[in-house]
Design a protein around this motif. Structure first.
Motif, PDB file in Angstrom:
ATOM      1  N   ALA A   1       0.834  -1.206   0.000  1.00 37.11           N
ATOM      2  CA  ALA A   1       0.000   0.000   0.000  1.00 37.11           C
ATOM      3  C   ALA A   1       0.866   1.252   0.000  1.00 37.11           C
ATOM      4  O   ALA A   1       0.586   2.222  -0.724  1.00 37.11           O
ATOM      5  CB  ALA A   1      -0.926  -0.005   1.215  1.00 37.11           C
ATOM      6  N   MET A   2       1.923   1.239   0.790  1.00 37.18           N
ATOM      7  CA  MET A   2       2.836   2.378   0.850  1.00 37.18           C
ATOM      8  C   MET A   2       3.481   2.625  -0.512  1.00 37.18           C
ATOM      9  O   MET A   2       3.594   3.774  -0.967  1.00 37.18           O
ATOM     10  CB  MET A   2       3.920   2.086   1.899  1.00 37.18           C
ATOM     11  N   PHE A   3       3.884   1.558  -1.178  1.00 34.80           N
ATOM     12  CA  PHE A   3       4.474   1.671  -2.507  1.00 34.80           C
ATOM     13  C   PHE A   3       3.478   2.275  -3.498  1.00 34.80           C
ATOM     14  O   PHE A   3       3.828   3.171  -4.275  1.00 34.80           O
ATOM     15  CB  PHE A   3       4.929   0.287  -2.975  1.00 34.80           C
ATOM     16  N   LEU A   4       2.238   1.822  -3.452  1.00 37.07           N
ATOM     17  CA  LEU A   4       1.227   2.318  -4.380  1.00 37.07           C
ATOM     18  C   LEU A   4       0.862   3.777  -4.121  1.00 37.07           C
ATOM     19  O   LEU A   4       0.428   4.485  -5.031  1.00 37.07           O
ATOM     20  CB  LEU A   4      -0.024   1.443  -4.317  1.00 37.07           C
ATOM     21  N   LEU A   5       1.045   4.231  -2.903  1.00 41.43           N
ATOM     22  CA  LEU A   5       0.775   5.641  -2.581  1.00 41.43           C
ATOM     23  C   LEU A   5       1.942   6.543  -2.955  1.00 41.43           C
ATOM     24  O   LEU A   5       1.766   7.756  -3.101  1.00 41.43           O
ATOM     25  CB  LEU A   5       0.487   5.799  -1.087  1.00 41.43           C
ATOM     26  N   SER A   6       3.116   5.962  -3.109  1.00 40.48           N
ATOM     27  CA  SER A   6       4.312   6.761  -3.324  1.00 40.48           C
ATOM     28  C   SER A   6       4.524   7.075  -4.800  1.00 40.48           C
ATOM     29  O   SER A   6       3.917   6.470  -5.686  1.00 40.48           O
ATOM     30  CB  SER A   6       5.542   6.022  -2.785  1.00 40.48           C
ATOM     31  N   ASP A   7       5.424   7.997  -5.050  1.00 42.38           N
ATOM     32  CA  ASP A   7       5.781   8.354  -6.424  1.00 42.38           C
ATOM     33  C   ASP A   7       6.556   7.242  -7.125  1.00 42.38           C
ATOM     34  O   ASP A   7       6.727   7.279  -8.345  1.00 42.38           O
ATOM     35  CB  ASP A   7       6.602   9.651  -6.433  1.00 42.38           C
ATOM     36  N   LYS A   8       7.037   6.272  -6.375  1.00 37.65           N
ATOM     37  CA  LYS A   8       7.764   5.154  -6.979  1.00 37.65           C
ATOM     38  C   LYS A   8       6.865   4.325  -7.883  1.00 37.65           C
ATOM     39  O   LYS A   8       7.353   3.581  -8.744  1.00 37.65           O
ATOM     40  CB  LYS A   8       8.373   4.266  -5.888  1.00 37.65           C
ATOM     41  N   SER A   9       5.557   4.425  -7.679  1.00 38.63           N
ATOM     42  CA  SER A   9       4.603   3.671  -8.503  1.00 38.63           C
ATOM     43  C   SER A   9       3.801   4.599  -9.417  1.00 38.63           C
ATOM     44  O   SER A   9       2.678   4.290  -9.786  1.00 38.63           O
ATOM     45  CB  SER A   9       3.648   2.883  -7.601  1.00 38.63           C
ATOM     46  N   SER A  10       4.397   5.731  -9.781  1.00 43.09           N
ATOM     47  CA  SER A  10       3.661   6.776 -10.494  1.00 43.09           C
ATOM     48  C   SER A  10       3.105   6.330 -11.843  1.00 43.09           C
ATOM     49  O   SER A  10       2.151   6.940 -12.352  1.00 43.09           O
ATOM     50  CB  SER A  10       4.564   7.999 -10.696  1.00 43.09           C
ATOM     51  N   TYR A  11       3.655   5.270 -12.447  1.00 47.66           N
ATOM     52  CA  TYR A  11       3.156   4.819 -13.747  1.00 47.66           C
ATOM     53  C   TYR A  11       2.334   3.533 -13.630  1.00 47.66           C
ATOM     54  O   TYR A  11       1.997   2.907 -14.622  1.00 47.66           O
ATOM     55  CB  TYR A  11       4.323   4.618 -14.722  1.00 47.66           C
ATOM     56  N   ILE A  12       2.024   3.148 -12.412  1.00 45.41           N
ATOM     57  CA  ILE A  12       1.183   1.972 -12.181  1.00 45.41           C
ATOM     58  C   ILE A  12      -0.247   2.445 -11.950  1.00 45.41           C
ATOM     59  O   ILE A  12      -0.513   3.193 -11.022  1.00 45.41           O
ATOM     60  CB  ILE A  12       1.683   1.154 -10.976  1.00 45.41           C
ATOM     61  N   ASN A  13      -1.149   2.014 -12.804  1.00 49.92           N
ATOM     62  CA  ASN A  13      -2.551   2.440 -12.709  1.00 49.92           C
ATOM     63  C   ASN A  13      -3.445   1.326 -13.251  1.00 49.92           C
ATOM     64  O   ASN A  13      -3.155   0.751 -14.300  1.00 49.92           O
ATOM     65  CB  ASN A  13      -2.773   3.733 -13.500  1.00 49.92           C
ATOM     66  N   GLY A  14      -4.507   1.019 -12.520  1.00 48.40           N
ATOM     67  CA  GLY A  14      -5.432  -0.026 -12.946  1.00 48.40           C
ATOM     68  C   GLY A  14      -4.911  -1.429 -12.722  1.00 48.40           C
ATOM     69  O   GLY A  14      -5.340  -2.379 -13.378  1.00 48.40           O
ATOM     70  N   HIS A  15      -3.994  -1.575 -11.780  1.00 53.07           N
ATOM     71  CA  HIS A  15      -3.371  -2.882 -11.550  1.00 53.07           C
ATOM     72  C   HIS A  15      -3.754  -3.412 -10.176  1.00 53.07           C
ATOM     73  O   HIS A  15      -3.827  -2.658  -9.202  1.00 53.07           O
ATOM     74  CB  HIS A  15      -1.849  -2.751 -11.637  1.00 53.07           C
ATOM     75  N   VAL A  16      -4.000  -4.723 -10.097  1.00 54.51           N
ATOM     76  CA  VAL A  16      -4.273  -5.391  -8.820  1.00 54.51           C
ATOM     77  C   VAL A  16      -3.089  -6.296  -8.512  1.00 54.51           C
ATOM     78  O   VAL A  16      -2.822  -7.261  -9.230  1.00 54.51           O
ATOM     79  CB  VAL A  16      -5.574  -6.214  -8.872  1.00 54.51           C
ATOM     80  N   ILE A  17      -2.349  -5.955  -7.465  1.00 52.31           N
ATOM     81  CA  ILE A  17      -1.143  -6.713  -7.094  1.00 52.31           C
ATOM     82  C   ILE A  17      -1.532  -7.894  -6.196  1.00 52.31           C
ATOM     83  O   ILE A  17      -2.130  -7.708  -5.135  1.00 52.31           O
ATOM     84  CB  ILE A  17      -0.144  -5.814  -6.348  1.00 52.31           C
ATOM     85  N   THR A  18      -1.204  -9.086  -6.634  1.00 46.05           N
ATOM     86  CA  THR A  18      -1.463 -10.288  -5.832  1.00 46.05           C
ATOM     87  C   THR A  18      -0.302 -10.513  -4.866  1.00 46.05           C
ATOM     88  O   THR A  18       0.858 -10.519  -5.274  1.00 46.05           O
ATOM     89  CB  THR A  18      -1.634 -11.523  -6.729  1.00 46.05           C
ATOM     90  N   ALA A  19      -0.636 -10.680  -3.594  1.00 43.72           N
ATOM     91  CA  ALA A  19       0.369 -10.953  -2.563  1.00 43.72           C
ATOM     92  C   ALA A  19      -0.071 -12.215  -1.820  1.00 43.72           C
ATOM     93  O   ALA A  19      -0.818 -12.133  -0.833  1.00 43.72           O
ATOM     94  CB  ALA A  19       0.500  -9.775  -1.613  1.00 43.72           C
ATOM     95  N   SER A  20       0.360 -13.352  -2.318  1.00 43.19           N
ATOM     96  CA  SER A  20      -0.166 -14.619  -1.787  1.00 43.19           C
ATOM     97  C   SER A  20       0.885 -15.700  -1.567  1.00 43.19           C
ATOM     98  O   SER A  20       0.547 -16.842  -1.305  1.00 43.19           O
ATOM     99  CB  SER A  20      -1.219 -15.166  -2.760  1.00 43.19           C
ATOM    100  N   GLY A  21       2.165 -15.342  -1.716  1.00 40.28           N
ATOM    101  CA  GLY A  21       3.201 -16.357  -1.556  1.00 40.28           C
ATOM    102  C   GLY A  21       3.152 -17.422  -2.629  1.00 40.28           C
ATOM    103  O   GLY A  21       3.614 -18.556  -2.409  1.00 40.28           O
ATOM    104  N   GLY A  22       2.578 -17.091  -3.789  1.00 43.72           N
ATOM    105  CA  GLY A  22       2.479 -18.044  -4.882  1.00 43.72           C
ATOM    106  C   GLY A  22       1.218 -18.896  -4.861  1.00 43.72           C
ATOM    107  O   GLY A  22       1.026 -19.768  -5.713  1.00 43.72           O
ATOM    108  N   TRP A  23       0.336 -18.616  -3.897  1.00 36.59           N
ATOM    109  CA  TRP A  23      -0.910 -19.386  -3.716  1.00 36.59           C
ATOM    110  C   TRP A  23      -2.022 -18.774  -4.548  1.00 36.59           C
ATOM    111  O   TRP A  23      -2.280 -17.578  -4.453  1.00 36.59           O
ATOM    112  CB  TRP A  23      -1.256 -19.373  -2.226  1.00 36.59           C
ATOM    113  N   HIS A  24      -2.661 -19.568  -5.395  1.00 32.65           N
ATOM    114  CA  HIS A  24      -3.780 -19.111  -6.230  1.00 32.65           C
ATOM    115  C   HIS A  24      -3.405 -17.883  -7.068  1.00 32.65           C
ATOM    116  O   HIS A  24      -4.134 -16.907  -7.109  1.00 32.65           O
ATOM    117  CB  HIS A  24      -5.009 -18.796  -5.357  1.00 32.65           C
ATOM    118  N   THR A  25      -2.266 -17.926  -7.713  1.00 28.30           N
ATOM    119  CA  THR A  25      -1.881 -16.835  -8.598  1.00 28.30           C
ATOM    120  C   THR A  25      -2.423 -17.072 -10.007  1.00 28.30           C
ATOM    121  O   THR A  25      -2.765 -18.188 -10.357  1.00 28.30           O
ATOM    122  CB  THR A  25      -0.352 -16.724  -8.662  1.00 28.30           C
TER     123      THR A  25
END
Length: 242
Positions: free
Chosen positions: A218-242
């Motif tokens: 969430a912090m990354f998505l709020l920061s300018d480091k992700s300024s060109y990321i838009n409309g993306h859903v990041i999966t964080a599951s340890g490789g489970w159900h990817t």
């Protein structure tokens, strides 16, 4: 970095971790809670004492339309970013769900985030910037037996992210999502030790996720480091159900 950030469901495991990371980064916070008043007040005191940041608390039951309206009428500062984190699930057969339970889940998991976003968008458009993050679930894309409605609503939330990002991007607004897998929160408290071990064995990473790991995304998505990321859903599951 956004100044005023609204976090719904801030008293829960993922919500409190997200709020803690944002407070450490110097954000001013509007922390929403429903039943977790004690936890919310503890977070408020912690952030003010430790980071000297501004923290406002709002109580509202977002599973009710009136509760969503209550939250919106309590916003008296310009919201630069919102993190839709409030959610609830139901484990059981779809045919066993009561109508009231269904209506509350729909309102909490999907209708409420849409209503809140619709309310906040005009001011974001006027400022030419804004950040909207929806905390979804791996079930939103994979689907889960005995969590049919929850999966359906999270799938709708994922599509909301993708569609709104296209609509809002020309106004300088970014819309993204996070889809956690199994995370160590109170939602897992109903599982026995054996069930948790079996779940760990299913996950390629061999363990549940930590709320702090979701908070860092969430912090990354709020920061300018992700300024060109838009409309993306990041999966964080340890490789489970990817």
């Amino acid at each position: 970095m956004s100044k005023w950030v609204l976090v719904t469901g801030a008293s829960g495991g993922i919500g409190s971790s997200i709020s803690r990371v944002l407070a450490a980064a110097g954000c001013s916070l509007i922390l929403h809670y429903n039943q977790g008043e004690e936890q919310a007040k503890q977070l408020q005191k912690e952030f003010i004492d430790k980071y000297e940041t501004e923290v406002l608390l709002i109580q509202a039951d977002l599973s009710l339309r009136e509760g969503t309206k209550k939250l919106l009428s309590s916003l008296f500062v310009p919201v630069d970013a919102v993190i839709h984190n409030s959610a609830s699930s139901y484990y059981g057969l779809l045919t066993d769900m009561g109508e009231e339970t269904m209506e509350k889940m729909i309102q909490l998991n999907l209708t409420s985030p849409i209503m809140i976003t619709r309310h906040l968008l005009p001011q974001m458009v006027r400022r030419g910037k804004g950040n909207i993050i929806a905390v979804s679930s791996v079930w939103g894309s994979a689907g889960a037996s005995c969590e049919v409605l929850y999966s359906t609503l999270k799938g709708g939330l994922n599509t909301f992210v993708k569609a709104l990002a296209k609509e809002a991007a020309p106004s300088g607004i970014r819309v993204n999502g996070i889809a956690p897998g199994a995370v160590e929160t109170r939602m897992m408290s109903g599982f026995s030790a054996q069930e948790l071990q079996e779940l760990n064995d299913e996950i390629p990473a061999g363990r549940l996720g930590k709320p702090e790991e979701i908070a860092e995304i969430a912090m990354f998505l709020l920061s300018d480091k992700s300024s060109y990321i838009n409309g993306h859903v990041i999966t964080a599951s340890g490789g489970w159900h990817t």
